[in-house]
Design a protein around this motif. Structure first.
Motif: not given
Length: 49
Positions: A22-32, A38-43
């Motif tokens: 119903p919603m997509i959240q994508v965050d950084r993968n342990n970086s600022s 490759d530096q992102t991840k699907c939460e």
């Protein structure tokens, strides 16, 4: 929501290689900051039961 392809077949939201969450959240993968996918991840990932 637009069609979102997903190859993670272990996710409960994956139906025929498309995300049906119903919603997509994508965050950084342990970086600022991220400069490539490759530096992102699907939460939103939810394992299939």
């Amino acid at each position: 929501m637009p069609s979102i392809k997903c190859s993670v077949t272990e996710c409960d939201y994956n139906k025929a290689v498309e995300c049906h969450a119903p919603m997509i959240q994508v965050d950084r993968n342990n970086s600022s900051s991220a400069s490539n996918s490759d530096q992102t991840k699907c939460e939103t990932f939810k394992p299939k039961m």
